[in-house]
Design an enzyme around this catalytic site. Structure first.
Site, PDB file in Angstrom:
ATOM      1  N   ASP A 131      25.441  41.852  46.856  1.00  0.00           N
ATOM      2  CA  ASP A 131      25.645  40.493  47.402  1.00  0.00           C
ATOM      3  C   ASP A 131      26.912  40.439  48.241  1.00  0.00           C
ATOM      4  OD1 ASP A 131      25.766  37.067  46.025  1.00  0.00           O
ATOM      5  OD2 ASP A 131      25.307  37.867  48.021  1.00  0.00           O
ATOM      6  N   ARG A 135      31.790  35.194  51.639  1.00  0.00           N
ATOM      7  CA  ARG A 135      32.040  34.287  50.485  1.00  0.00           C
ATOM      8  C   ARG A 135      32.418  35.079  49.238  1.00  0.00           C
ATOM      9  NH1 ARG A 135      26.737  34.458  51.376  1.00  0.00           N
ATOM     10  NH2 ARG A 135      25.512  35.587  49.829  1.00  0.00           N
ATOM     11  N   ASN A 136      32.027  36.353  49.194  1.00  0.00           N
ATOM     12  CA  ASN A 136      32.315  37.192  48.015  1.00  0.00           C
ATOM     13  C   ASN A 136      33.451  38.171  48.263  1.00  0.00           C
ATOM     14  OD1 ASN A 136      30.445  36.012  46.335  1.00  0.00           O
ATOM     15  ND2 ASN A 136      28.788  37.330  47.049  1.00  0.00           N
ATOM     16  N   ASP A 149      33.073  40.296  42.992  1.00  0.00           N
ATOM     17  CA  ASP A 149      31.719  40.028  42.482  1.00  0.00           C
ATOM     18  C   ASP A 149      30.772  41.213  42.603  1.00  0.00           C
ATOM     19  OD1 ASP A 149      31.108  36.482  43.010  1.00  0.00           O
ATOM     20  OD2 ASP A 149      31.359  37.688  41.211  1.00  0.00           O
TER      21      ASP A 149
HETATM   22  C1  LIG Z   1      43.371  30.216  45.920  1.00  0.00           C
HETATM   23  O1  LIG Z   1      41.982  29.906  45.972  1.00  0.00           O
HETATM   24  C2  LIG Z   1      41.125  30.686  45.270  1.00  0.00           C
HETATM   25  C3  LIG Z   1      41.512  31.844  44.611  1.00  0.00           C
HETATM   26  C4  LIG Z   1      40.529  32.567  43.911  1.00  0.00           C
HETATM   27  C5  LIG Z   1      39.185  32.135  43.870  1.00  0.00           C
HETATM   28  C6  LIG Z   1      38.781  30.963  44.566  1.00  0.00           C
HETATM   29  C7  LIG Z   1      39.765  30.246  45.249  1.00  0.00           C
HETATM   30  N1  LIG Z   1      39.483  29.089  45.964  1.00  0.00           N
HETATM   31  S1  LIG Z   1      38.231  28.910  46.933  1.00  0.00           S
HETATM   32  C8  LIG Z   1      36.909  28.419  45.980  1.00  0.00           C
HETATM   33  O2  LIG Z   1      37.922  30.165  47.542  1.00  0.00           O
HETATM   34  O3  LIG Z   1      38.543  27.875  47.841  1.00  0.00           O
HETATM   35  C9  LIG Z   1      38.431  33.055  43.095  1.00  0.00           C
HETATM   36  C10 LIG Z   1      39.329  34.041  42.662  1.00  0.00           C
HETATM   37  C11 LIG Z   1      39.430  35.243  41.911  1.00  0.00           C
HETATM   38  N2  LIG Z   1      38.452  35.898  41.209  1.00  0.00           N
HETATM   39  C12 LIG Z   1      37.157  35.241  41.020  1.00  0.00           C
HETATM   40  C13 LIG Z   1      36.286  36.036  40.067  1.00  0.00           C
HETATM   41  C14 LIG Z   1      36.465  35.970  38.690  1.00  0.00           C
HETATM   42  C15 LIG Z   1      37.593  35.165  38.093  1.00  0.00           C
HETATM   43  C16 LIG Z   1      35.572  36.666  37.834  1.00  0.00           C
HETATM   44  C17 LIG Z   1      34.532  37.412  38.364  1.00  0.00           C
HETATM   45  C18 LIG Z   1      34.367  37.500  39.723  1.00  0.00           C
HETATM   46  C19 LIG Z   1      35.251  36.819  40.577  1.00  0.00           C
HETATM   47  C20 LIG Z   1      35.070  36.932  42.066  1.00  0.00           C
HETATM   48  N3  LIG Z   1      40.700  35.655  42.009  1.00  0.00           N
HETATM   49  N4  LIG Z   1      41.425  34.738  42.741  1.00  0.00           N
HETATM   50  C21 LIG Z   1      40.596  33.777  43.143  1.00  0.00           C
END
Ligand SMILES: COc1cc2c(cc1NS(C)(=O)=O)=CC1=C(NCc3c(C)cccc3C)N=NC=21
Length: 269
Positions: A131, A135-136, A149
């Site tokens: 995927d 966005r990922n 992801d």
């Molecule tokens: C600052 O803003 C952000 C920061 C992050 C973020 C989203 C935003 N905001 S947005 C919605 O983009 O506007 C998502 C994550 C992340 N990991 C995500 C993750 C986890 C916890 C578990 C399994 C898979 C994944 C990908 N590390 N930092 C950030």
């Protein structure tokens, strides 16, 4: 006590960062000093036990262009997935809200090269993302870009997302063999990488605009590909088109792509 198991009591949850299809993502502080993001898996969205087994593998995948998985809190429900914190959020949002002059071609190409490095690492470890899209991917300090992801798509229970006929399936990033046979490979990830490059060089446009999924499927199966982004160098667009080879074997590997993009970066920018 397994090393990928994180103790709830060591995690302080803070502001909400976003809402994914699997649940809410919040910022967290781990052991009082480690900046993390915590995904709280909505009940029933994921085959949790399979994912927890997978988490052991994912904690071993370590690369500067992969979002590092720190571990899981699996003793309670919902389970938490804990990763490193990326200050600027998703690449898709970052592209759309950062003004074009801040994102010159050199910066855009460098972002693609970083994603390609992370994907070449997964390819080397025979790990298919399934995927890959802007966005990922996530953006940190100094325009660092990391792939996130990876591999999670296999644990999603919602078949609207997993079957190519489903309403939530990422049709616009899928090659012919995935649309026809759901046949994923590192070469289907390469196709998605070509679409991600298009997202980057259009500064966050949606591929195929407002076309419906079935219109996109027809176009892709008729070998029509995305147009050259405005102002994009021909050398760069040629790399995108190589990623969209109709058959998997017509597409370059991420290892080859990495070298091709590096040559362009040194020569024309
Ligand atoms: C600052 O803003 C952000 C920061 C992050 C973020 C989203 C935003 N905001 S947005 C919605 O983009 O506007 C998502 C994550 C992340 N990991 C995500 C993750 C986890 C916890 C578990 C399994 C898979 C994944 C990908 N590390 N930092 C950030």
């Amino acid at each position: 006590h397994d090393k990928w198991e994180i103790d709830h009591s060591e995690l302080v949850l803070m502001e909400e960062l976003g809402m994914g299809q699997f649940g809410v993502v919040r910022r967290g502080m781990w052991r009082g000093r480690i900046d993390t993001a915590v995904k709280m898996m909505k009940e029933g969205t994921m085959s949790e036990d399979d994912f927890i087994d997978e988490a052991k593998v994912m904690t071993k995948l370590q690369h500067q262009n992969l979002v590092q998985l720190y571990g899981v809190c699996s003793k309670h429900r919902p389970i938490y997935i804990v990763t490193e914190y990326m200050r600027h959020g998703s690449l898709f949002n970052y592209l759309r809200r950062t003004s074009p002059d801040q994102l010159g071609h050199a910066v855009l190409l460098d972002m693609c090269i970083q994603v390609c490095r992370g994907m070449a690492y997964l390819e080397r470890h025979n790990y298919i993302h399934r995927d890959l899209a802007a966005r990922n991917c996530l953006v940190g300090d100094e325009n660092v870009v990391k792939v996130a992801d990876f591999g999670l798509a296999r644990y999603v229970l919602d078949d609207q997302y997993t079957s190519s006929g489903g309403s939530k399936f990422p049709i616009k990033w899928a090659p012919p063999e995935v649309l026809n046979f759901t046949r994923f490979s590192s070469k289907s990830d390469v196709w998605a990488f070509g679409v991600l490059m298009w997202e980057v060089f259009t500064c966050g446009k949606v591929p195929y605009g407002r076309m419906t999924n079935s219109e996109v499927v027809d176009k892709v199966l008729q070998r029509e590909v995305l147009e050259k982004p405005k102002g994009c160098l021909n050398e760069i667009y040629n790399v995108m088109r190589a990623c969209w080879g109709h058959k998997p074997e017509d597409r370059p590997s991420f290892r080859v792509l990495k070298d091709q993009l590096a040559v362009i970066s040194q020569s024309v920018l």
